[in-house]
Design a protein around this motif. Sequence first.
Motif, PDB file in Angstrom:
ATOM      1  N   ASN A 187     -35.211  -7.345 -39.667  1.00 38.00           N
ATOM      2  CA  ASN A 187     -34.049  -7.645 -40.081  1.00 38.00           C
ATOM      3  C   ASN A 187     -33.773  -6.343 -40.853  1.00 38.00           C
ATOM      4  O   ASN A 187     -34.637  -5.783 -42.085  1.00 38.00           O
TER       5      ASN A 187
ATOM      6  N   TYR B 179     -31.120  -5.828 -44.565  1.00 39.34           N
ATOM      7  CA  TYR B 179     -30.263  -6.902 -44.591  1.00 39.34           C
ATOM      8  C   TYR B 179     -29.486  -7.943 -44.196  1.00 39.34           C
ATOM      9  O   TYR B 179     -28.810  -8.373 -43.559  1.00 39.34           O
ATOM     10  N   ASP B 180     -30.952  -8.932 -43.757  1.00 42.49           N
ATOM     11  CA  ASP B 180     -30.153  -9.854 -43.029  1.00 42.49           C
ATOM     12  C   ASP B 180     -29.492  -9.773 -41.662  1.00 42.49           C
ATOM     13  O   ASP B 180     -28.939 -10.691 -41.566  1.00 42.49           O
ATOM     14  N   LYS B 181     -29.894  -8.981 -41.407  1.00 43.26           N
ATOM     15  CA  LYS B 181     -29.509  -8.462 -39.747  1.00 43.26           C
ATOM     16  C   LYS B 181     -30.550  -7.742 -38.929  1.00 43.26           C
ATOM     17  O   LYS B 181     -30.801  -6.892 -39.066  1.00 43.26           O
ATOM     18  N   PRO B 182     -30.434  -7.643 -37.764  1.00 41.35           N
ATOM     19  CA  PRO B 182     -31.146  -7.683 -36.790  1.00 41.35           C
ATOM     20  C   PRO B 182     -30.316  -5.941 -36.563  1.00 41.35           C
ATOM     21  O   PRO B 182     -29.768  -5.928 -36.240  1.00 41.35           O
TER      22      PRO B 182
ATOM     23  N   ILE C 208     -28.285  -5.894 -33.524  1.00 44.23           N
ATOM     24  CA  ILE C 208     -26.897  -6.123 -33.836  1.00 44.23           C
ATOM     25  C   ILE C 208     -25.602  -5.311 -34.481  1.00 44.23           C
ATOM     26  O   ILE C 208     -25.025  -5.139 -34.307  1.00 44.23           O
ATOM     27  N   TYR C 209     -26.411  -4.097 -35.821  1.00 46.42           N
ATOM     28  CA  TYR C 209     -25.777  -3.825 -36.051  1.00 46.42           C
ATOM     29  C   TYR C 209     -25.617  -2.856 -35.113  1.00 46.42           C
ATOM     30  O   TYR C 209     -23.714  -2.145 -34.728  1.00 46.42           O
TER      31      TYR C 209
ATOM     32  N   GLU D 149     -22.853  -4.351 -32.924  1.00 49.34           N
ATOM     33  CA  GLU D 149     -21.184  -3.911 -33.232  1.00 49.34           C
ATOM     34  C   GLU D 149     -19.831  -3.342 -33.442  1.00 49.34           C
ATOM     35  O   GLU D 149     -19.629  -3.534 -33.807  1.00 49.34           O
TER      36      GLU D 149
ATOM     37  N   TYR E 268     -28.691 -14.607 -31.561  1.00 46.61           N
ATOM     38  CA  TYR E 268     -27.726 -13.828 -32.690  1.00 46.61           C
ATOM     39  C   TYR E 268     -26.363 -12.997 -32.136  1.00 46.61           C
ATOM     40  O   TYR E 268     -25.736 -12.886 -33.047  1.00 46.61           O
TER      41      TYR E 268
ATOM     42  N   GLN F 137     -24.120 -15.655 -33.710  1.00 47.69           N
ATOM     43  CA  GLN F 137     -24.121 -16.087 -35.226  1.00 47.69           C
ATOM     44  C   GLN F 137     -23.169 -15.153 -35.187  1.00 47.69           C
ATOM     45  O   GLN F 137     -22.675 -14.529 -36.592  1.00 47.69           O
ATOM     46  N   PHE F 138     -22.927 -13.080 -35.010  1.00 51.00           N
ATOM     47  CA  PHE F 138     -22.194 -12.336 -35.572  1.00 51.00           C
ATOM     48  C   PHE F 138     -21.325 -12.081 -34.432  1.00 51.00           C
ATOM     49  O   PHE F 138     -21.028 -11.276 -34.946  1.00 51.00           O
TER      50      PHE F 138
END
Length: 240
Positions: A25, A27-30, A33-34, A37, A63, A66-67
């Motif tokens: 993680n 800043y609270d994101k794996p 996932i960045y 995105e 995840y 969630q995102f």
Amino acid sequence: MNIAIIIAGGSGNRMGQDIPKQFINVYDKPVLIYTLEGFQRHPMVDAIEVVCLDGWHGVLWAYAHQFNISKLKWVVSGGNTGQESIRNGVYNLEDKVSDNDIIIIHDGIRPLVDASVLTDVIQKAKQYGNAVTSLPYNEQIFIVNPEDKETTKEYIPREILRRVSTPQAYRFGRLDSAYHEAFEKEIGIYGSAYTNTMMVELGETLHFAAGSDKNIKLTTKDDLELFKGYLKVDKDTWLK
């Protein structure tokens, strides 16, 4: 269609953490996932497949929900090597895509892929059948003197060099047949081999696409700190 294969099958031992680096993680994101995105936002990407480390499939799907990674359609298991992981992702698409579809291959731990880079690699692959992200090499490269490894007498002109990374893109029909040939003949599948090097070993001519220095690969803790810095920095509006 344009389908992304995101490679996230590694354990990330060099990062020295308790979980795979693609799931760390920031800043609270794996990290993964960045990466996803960037493909989720891009209008030319129709679907995403992730080649994922065994035991983490459920975490990835959670995840993704969630995102809001709605383009994620398939999650498949990785292999023992990077090439086996890519092969697994390619083979999984055999009954799902057509030969002329464009497959974009990207490392899950390169979370700063730029939209313009993705656009260029897709467009060039549509035009030529393949495209590899590349940048000029701006440092001087000298060859170690075999008679005295602390000296050099020869250099490689940097004008003839290119740094190649992901994303890379290929027409599915050629990509699929290339992986079958490579694993049957054991060509271009060992060591640090990747799709681009395998293709060259199989006689393919590759076409350069645009790259970006920001497109870093998160391998060490220093890379992770650099990534965090990129996320926090504000672009100067006066820069062209």
